[in-house]
Structure formats: structure tokens, C-alpha cells
Design an enzyme around this catalytic site. Sequence first.
Site, mmCIF file in Angstrom:
data_model
loop_
_atom_site.group_PDB
_atom_site.id
_atom_site.type_symbol
_atom_site.label_atom_id
_atom_site.label_comp_id
_atom_site.label_asym_id
_atom_site.label_seq_id
_atom_site.Cartn_x
_atom_site.Cartn_y
_atom_site.Cartn_z
ATOM 1 N N LYS A 257 115.239 37.524 61.553
ATOM 2 C CA LYS A 257 114.233 38.550 61.867
ATOM 3 C C LYS A 257 114.520 39.086 63.262
ATOM 4 O O LYS A 257 114.506 38.337 64.234
ATOM 5 C CB LYS A 257 112.822 37.947 61.812
ATOM 6 C CG LYS A 257 111.738 38.848 62.432
ATOM 7 C CD LYS A 257 110.331 38.234 62.366
ATOM 8 C CE LYS A 257 109.319 39.054 63.176
ATOM 9 N NZ LYS A 257 107.955 38.487 63.140
ATOM 10 N N ASP A 262 107.206 43.670 68.956
ATOM 11 C CA ASP A 262 106.154 43.651 67.937
ATOM 12 C C ASP A 262 104.798 43.932 68.576
ATOM 13 O O ASP A 262 104.160 43.044 69.133
ATOM 14 C CB ASP A 262 106.134 42.287 67.231
ATOM 15 C CG ASP A 262 105.073 42.225 66.122
ATOM 16 O OD1 ASP A 262 104.539 43.293 65.761
ATOM 17 O OD2 ASP A 262 104.793 41.110 65.638
ATOM 18 N N LYS A 269 98.093 44.389 68.153
ATOM 19 C CA LYS A 269 97.810 43.084 68.757
ATOM 20 C C LYS A 269 96.948 43.267 70.000
ATOM 21 O O LYS A 269 96.986 44.329 70.627
ATOM 22 C CB LYS A 269 99.126 42.423 69.195
ATOM 23 C CG LYS A 269 99.964 41.850 68.071
ATOM 24 C CD LYS A 269 101.205 41.162 68.617
ATOM 25 C CE LYS A 269 102.069 40.610 67.500
ATOM 26 N NZ LYS A 269 101.415 39.559 66.710
ATOM 27 N N ASP A 280 110.392 38.582 69.681
ATOM 28 C CA ASP A 280 110.180 38.532 68.237
ATOM 29 C C ASP A 280 111.479 38.813 67.469
ATOM 30 O O ASP A 280 111.485 38.883 66.242
ATOM 31 C CB ASP A 280 109.084 39.527 67.850
ATOM 32 C CG ASP A 280 108.342 39.119 66.576
ATOM 33 O OD1 ASP A 280 108.446 37.938 66.189
ATOM 34 O OD2 ASP A 280 107.689 39.986 65.983
ATOM 35 N N ASP A 339 100.784 44.021 61.212
ATOM 36 C CA ASP A 339 101.312 42.996 62.121
ATOM 37 C C ASP A 339 102.035 41.875 61.365
ATOM 38 O O ASP A 339 102.677 41.028 61.979
ATOM 39 C CB ASP A 339 100.161 42.418 62.960
ATOM 40 C CG ASP A 339 100.648 41.660 64.184
ATOM 41 O OD1 ASP A 339 101.856 41.767 64.495
ATOM 42 O OD2 ASP A 339 99.819 40.976 64.819
ATOM 43 N N GLU A 341 104.794 41.959 59.827
ATOM 44 C CA GLU A 341 105.944 42.833 59.579
ATOM 45 C C GLU A 341 107.237 42.076 59.339
ATOM 46 O O GLU A 341 108.135 42.581 58.671
ATOM 47 C CB GLU A 341 106.105 43.807 60.756
ATOM 48 C CG GLU A 341 106.873 43.271 61.974
ATOM 49 C CD GLU A 341 106.201 42.093 62.674
ATOM 50 O OE1 GLU A 341 104.994 41.893 62.477
ATOM 51 O OE2 GLU A 341 106.898 41.357 63.405
ATOM 52 N N ARG A 343 108.029 39.488 57.549
ATOM 53 C CA ARG A 343 108.308 39.186 56.141
ATOM 54 C C ARG A 343 108.778 40.426 55.397
ATOM 55 O O ARG A 343 109.549 40.335 54.442
ATOM 56 C CB ARG A 343 107.045 38.572 55.496
ATOM 57 C CG ARG A 343 105.848 39.463 55.506
ATOM 58 C CD ARG A 343 104.525 38.706 55.339
ATOM 59 N NE ARG A 343 104.121 38.017 56.566
ATOM 60 C CZ ARG A 343 103.032 37.270 56.689
ATOM 61 N NH1 ARG A 343 102.225 37.079 55.657
ATOM 62 N NH2 ARG A 343 102.742 36.689 57.838
HETATM 63 N N1 BES Z 1 105.735 37.921 65.550
HETATM 64 C C1 BES Z 1 104.460 37.509 65.069
HETATM 65 C C2 BES Z 1 104.310 35.982 65.027
HETATM 66 C C3 BES Z 1 104.287 35.288 66.357
HETATM 67 C C4 BES Z 1 103.069 35.065 66.985
HETATM 68 C C5 BES Z 1 105.425 34.821 66.936
HETATM 69 C C6 BES Z 1 103.040 34.391 68.180
HETATM 70 C C7 BES Z 1 105.395 34.161 68.137
HETATM 71 C C8 BES Z 1 104.190 33.948 68.769
HETATM 72 C C9 BES Z 1 104.262 38.044 63.655
HETATM 73 O O1 BES Z 1 104.829 39.256 63.384
HETATM 74 C C10 BES Z 1 102.788 38.207 63.475
HETATM 75 O O2 BES Z 1 102.243 39.043 64.126
HETATM 76 N N2 BES Z 1 102.203 37.392 62.619
HETATM 77 C C11 BES Z 1 100.803 37.435 62.398
HETATM 78 C C12 BES Z 1 100.581 37.394 60.915
HETATM 79 C C13 BES Z 1 99.171 37.711 60.523
HETATM 80 C C14 BES Z 1 98.881 39.164 60.779
HETATM 81 C C15 BES Z 1 99.008 37.393 59.055
HETATM 82 C C16 BES Z 1 100.192 36.213 63.074
HETATM 83 O O3 BES Z 1 100.820 35.160 63.082
HETATM 84 O O4 BES Z 1 99.128 36.356 63.647
HETATM 85 ZN ZN ZN Z 2 106.460 39.752 64.482
HETATM 86 MN MN MN Z 3 103.603 40.891 63.866
#
Ligand code: BES
Ligand code: ZN
Ligand code: MN
Length: 491
Positions: A257, A262, A269, A280, A339, A341, A343
Amino acid sequence: MKLSFSEPGLPKTGTVIVCVGDGSKLSASARQLDKATGGAVSRAIKESRFTGKKAQFLDIMAPSGVAFGRIVLAGIGKGLDENDQQALGGRLYARLNQAGIKAAHLAVEATGRDLAGAAANIAYGALLRSYRFDKYRTKEKADAKPTLKTFSLRVKGAAAARRAFGPLEKIADGVFFTRDLVSEPPNVLYPASFAKEVKALTKLGVKVEILGEKQMQKLGMGALLGVGQGSIRESQIAIMRWDGAAKSEKPVAFIGKGVTFDTGGISLKPGPGMQDMKWDMGGAGTVAGLMKALAGRKAKVNAVGLIGLVENMPDGNAQRPGDIVTTMSGQTIEIHNTDAEGRLVLADVLWYCQDRFKPQFMIDLATLTGAIIISLGHEYAGMFSNDDKLSDQLTKAGLATGEKVWRMPLHDAFDKKINTDGADMKNVAGRDGGSITAAQLLQRFVNKVPWAHLDIAGMAWSSSASPTMPRGGTGYGVRLLDRFVKENYEG
Ligand code: BES
Ligand code: ZN
Ligand code: MN
């Protein structure tokens, strides 16, 4: 820092480090120094809490009878395994710099049966710790910079140690490449500039191909393209190939990824801490570093590395919650949260990878979910897999390198949660088991190929140093996967 290996024999000046085991058991060199200093070594031990335990150190300043400025006693406990040896090297590197030392000599003794291997691993640990991302510091004072210029390892079988260090140095090159990529700011590292960094691997014999948005459109990669459509930066896929084995051998495949920033997109966010989302792209960084390591040490394996590079931005053209995208596989995904994204990016890259390369297996790495940090903290990456053999091999490589993985479940009951009325699936399914439902979505795009997904959200960056890592980008996964390949997939 220059690392060198030579046969035993202590220099006249500088700092000399000798090993001491549990119960203050002096190594031969420590005994020799004790004699030469009129017993300063044993007196110093007596006057301190030092007992020779692992990770203990004792400095003896300006001892009389010898010309050394300093003797450092390094505790080695009951002996050191490979990870202990690397940790010793890293700790010494940090201490010697803290003390402002320019030249140091370590007598490698009693650290294990294979002294040459131990010396190589100690040097490797020091090298890993010496990483520094300081290119944007314009005002750093000279006295804050590292001082250690030469670190010489004195060991019986120096030539063998030097040979053993060769491939380790190449792996460190890969780790440093990953750390550099992860550390670069998002205005400098965006999809096209990341792809350009990867292009440089051609010098090592890696074949690199870049797909732009036009090509991805042709391939029908609606999920990946949807994530990037709010960014003025063009999305890219970089494909790296290292052919180190016979043509007839199916490749092993690594997928990363690479969200270069992000913001969350329209599902924006919160502001505080958002700067962390520059890393990210950690999964992609690890895949790039791994390919560099494999090529650098000329691994006897056919490996492909594919990284999906996008920037997730909110914008007039950005993807909306409610949008439905069609993936390359033909499956459709309703976006419930922009967010989630990573996946979406991986769905298309995984499908493309198995479709084009027919690999033996696929391993993807992604800073995919915050939930995995809640589950496993910063000690283990979460591992999800449809294949027990692959999982076992990864678990073993994790223990051997100290880059640990912990297997998490996959199950139909979780898979069902991403079903939705309007499309084949939705991209989120509530907070419960958030890392698992993310993995379940990925599984729908692996087409039954043996596969493991490593959620490295807790591992790509560290706010504190460890023996072989300064704080910042860790390069997690390069050593793990290099070992995994070496142990299981090389001739
Ligand atoms: N890149 C983030 C995950 C992440 C969060 C990595 C904190 C490192 C530190 C990912 O794209 C994301 O935003 N995931 C969300 C998913 C949710 C919207 C279902 C998350 O983990 O909050
Ligand atoms: Zn992300
Ligand atoms: Mn995200």
C-alpha cells in the site's frame, strides 16, 4: 562510520570494548586489560552494579598502565543469539556517539560458538542503528552529530566475518531505502516521485515498469483510481522484478500500500496528528526496500514487487461516500468511508498481480487500520492468511529477525459483514473487528492464491529508538521478508 574486521589484537589508543559474561566473567581480553591496568577492571566492577548481564555496560575512564582513553565493558550474559548480537552492536553505536568517541575497537570473544558470525551481526546492528534522516536539518550543531568514524571488530576469523557481513550490508541498504522513503515529506514524495525513486533500482538489475492512470483505466482499476481522483498527483503502480532464479520458476510476489498522504478524503481525518499520514506508504516502502535487498545480495529467487501509489485528498473531484466503483476483478464496491482507502488500492493491485504473474503466493503489506494498533500495539504486525504453511514460515522468520507477526483470524462470519445491498460489497463494516473486515475485503481479490496480509500500521514508524533503530521510519518488514525468502524460497 567505517566498519572493519581484523584478527584479534588490541590497539594502543582510542576506546576499547571487551566482553564480560554473567557473574562478571571476564573474557580473555578483559582479563588481559585487568592485568595491564593493575586490576582497574575488576575494581571498577566491584564499585558498580555491573554484573555482566546482557545490555549492561561499564565505562572505565583513563585507566593507568595503558594508553586507552577508555575501556568499555559490555555485558553479554550467558552468551548472545543473533538478535542479541545485533542489539549489542546497536547499543554500542549509540553509547559511543553519546560519549563523543571517534574510534572504537571491540574484542569479539565469548559471544557464541560462531565468533565470525557474531562479529558480522554486531557490525550489522551498529550499521542499522547508524541510520539518520537529517537532510532537511540546516541548523544542526556539529556537537549534535555522530562522532564515531571507525568501528573495528577484532575477531578470530576476520575474513569469514567480513564475508558474513557482505549480504547483511545489502539488507541494511534495503532497510535504509525503506526508512528514507517513509521519512520523506509528502510534498516531496508523491506517486510519481516515489515511482522515480523505484526506477533507480534498475542499477541493481531490477526491472522496473510504471503504470500511469491511462493504463490503469484500460485495465479497469476503478477502485485504485477512485482513491486518487481527488489528488492533482497522478496515481501510479510501480512493478519491480528481480529474476535471480531459473525462468521456469514461478515468482514470489510482494504487494504494498503506497498512499503517499492520507487525509481521509471527503471522510476527512481529524487535524491533530494528520502529519503522520505521510507514512501511509509504509507497505510500499517496505516492498521497495525488500526488492533492493534481494537484488543487492543477488538472491536466488524470482520476485516481483508491486506497489499502488496514490494520494488520498478531498477535492471537488474527490470520491464521495456513496460512490460505487468497479474493480479490475469486475466486483463492485460501495464507498461508505473514503478514509478506508488502502483496501481499495490493494484490491486492484492484488487482482492485477495474480492475473498477470501467476505467483507462488502473494504477501501484501499495508498501514491499513488503526484498529491493529489497538490489538497488537507496536510489537507485532497483524498477519491474516488463507494458508497455514505461509503463516508458519512468516511467523518463524519474524522470530528469527525480531520483526514479529501475530496471526489474526479470517472467517466467513466477518466476510459477511461487508456485504451490502447496492453493490457486491462496501468498504467498511463498523468498528468491531476493523482490521479483520479490512482483511476480508482483500481476500475477495486474491482469487484463492496462497496469500498473507501484514497490517503494519503499528510498525512502520516508531516514536522511540530501539537498539537497532533510531526513532522514526523503522524499515519494518525488509529483514523479515528477506529472511522468509532466504529460508524457504532460494534454491
Ligand atoms: N492509513 C489509515 C490507517 C492508519 C491509522 C495507519 C493510524 C496508521 C496509523 C487507513 O487508511 C485508515 O484511515 N483506516 C481507517 C479505517 C476506518 C475508516 C474503517 C481507520 O483505521 O480508522
Ligand atoms: Zn490509509
Ligand atoms: Mn485512510
